[in-house]
Design an enzyme around this catalytic site. Sequence first.
Site, PDB file in Angstrom:
ATOM      1  N   ASP A   1       0.838  -1.201   0.000  1.00  0.00           N
ATOM      2  CA  ASP A   1       0.000   0.000   0.000  1.00  0.00           C
ATOM      3  C   ASP A   1       0.874   1.253   0.000  1.00  0.00           C
ATOM      4  O   ASP A   1       0.618   2.216   0.712  1.00  0.00           O
ATOM      5  CB  ASP A   1      -0.954   0.003   1.191  1.00  0.00           C
ATOM      6  CG  ASP A   1      -2.145   0.949   0.986  1.00  0.00           C
ATOM      7  OD1 ASP A   1      -2.488   1.242  -0.187  1.00  0.00           O
ATOM      8  OD2 ASP A   1      -2.728   1.394   1.983  1.00  0.00           O
TER       9      ASP A   1
ATOM     10  N   LYS B   1       2.065   4.644  -0.978  1.00  0.00           N
ATOM     11  CA  LYS B   1       1.439   5.841  -1.531  1.00  0.00           C
ATOM     12  C   LYS B   1       1.884   7.026  -0.684  1.00  0.00           C
ATOM     13  O   LYS B   1       2.386   6.843   0.440  1.00  0.00           O
ATOM     14  CB  LYS B   1      -0.082   5.713  -1.539  1.00  0.00           C
ATOM     15  CG  LYS B   1      -0.682   5.486  -0.156  1.00  0.00           C
ATOM     16  CD  LYS B   1      -2.173   5.253  -0.227  1.00  0.00           C
ATOM     17  CE  LYS B   1      -2.727   4.971   1.172  1.00  0.00           C
ATOM     18  NZ  LYS B   1      -4.172   4.733   1.132  1.00  0.00           N
TER      19      LYS B   1
ATOM     20  N   ASN C   1       1.140   7.313   3.030  1.00  0.00           N
ATOM     21  CA  ASN C   1       1.778   6.388   3.955  1.00  0.00           C
ATOM     22  C   ASN C   1       3.260   6.713   4.191  1.00  0.00           C
ATOM     23  O   ASN C   1       4.023   5.852   4.594  1.00  0.00           O
ATOM     24  CB  ASN C   1       1.619   4.945   3.478  1.00  0.00           C
ATOM     25  CG  ASN C   1       0.202   4.456   3.694  1.00  0.00           C
ATOM     26  OD1 ASN C   1      -0.541   5.014   4.491  1.00  0.00           O
ATOM     27  ND2 ASN C   1      -0.180   3.424   2.979  1.00  0.00           N
TER      28      ASN C   1
ATOM     29  N   ASP D   1       2.082   2.721   8.174  1.00  0.00           N
ATOM     30  CA  ASP D   1       0.864   1.966   7.875  1.00  0.00           C
ATOM     31  C   ASP D   1       1.192   0.645   7.190  1.00  0.00           C
ATOM     32  O   ASP D   1       1.074   0.489   5.976  1.00  0.00           O
ATOM     33  CB  ASP D   1      -0.103   2.781   7.024  1.00  0.00           C
ATOM     34  CG  ASP D   1      -1.463   2.084   6.892  1.00  0.00           C
ATOM     35  OD1 ASP D   1      -1.634   0.960   7.427  1.00  0.00           O
ATOM     36  OD2 ASP D   1      -2.362   2.650   6.248  1.00  0.00           O
TER      37      ASP D   1
ATOM     38  N   THR E   1      -4.533   0.495  -2.374  1.00  0.00           N
ATOM     39  CA  THR E   1      -5.319   1.655  -2.783  1.00  0.00           C
ATOM     40  C   THR E   1      -5.461   1.618  -4.303  1.00  0.00           C
ATOM     41  O   THR E   1      -4.468   1.434  -5.007  1.00  0.00           O
ATOM     42  CB  THR E   1      -4.605   2.948  -2.329  1.00  0.00           C
ATOM     43  OG1 THR E   1      -4.455   2.891  -0.906  1.00  0.00           O
ATOM     44  CG2 THR E   1      -5.386   4.183  -2.721  1.00  0.00           C
TER      45      THR E   1
END
Length: 142
Positions: free
Chosen positions: A24, A26, A29, A42, A62
Amino acid sequence: MLETRIYFLKNSFQFFSNTPSHRDLKPENLVLDKNGYAKLCDFGFAKKIGRLGDRTYTFCGTPEYVPPEIILNKGHDFTADLWALGIFIYELTTGTPPFNFNDNMQTYRAALRGVALQGFGSADRVSRGTKEMILSLAKEQP
């Protein structure tokens, strides 16, 4: 410059292959520490995949950053993070992710077509070397 990118990618490959896959990656994060260094946070989707060549089949992440192998349920490994890194760099250089739609299915269809078909918006803002790096990362299993 090319040697620097190769060194970076080689070390990233070694890093990702020896650590859990974040799954994840991004901008949301990443946080900055008191010295201004970016720190990844995260780890809710993170998973240790196992040996090189092993795969997992969990659909997670995501939508704007999910690679084709997850969308198509082909199984994925740490290279899913390399795809997300390419999308992340695209967003840092253009101001928006390449696949940014209100409907997740449209986002997934655009991701399956790839970054090259989405283009880079105003070409003068993104250098040739940056485009090459993004395209080499943001492809199915780079």
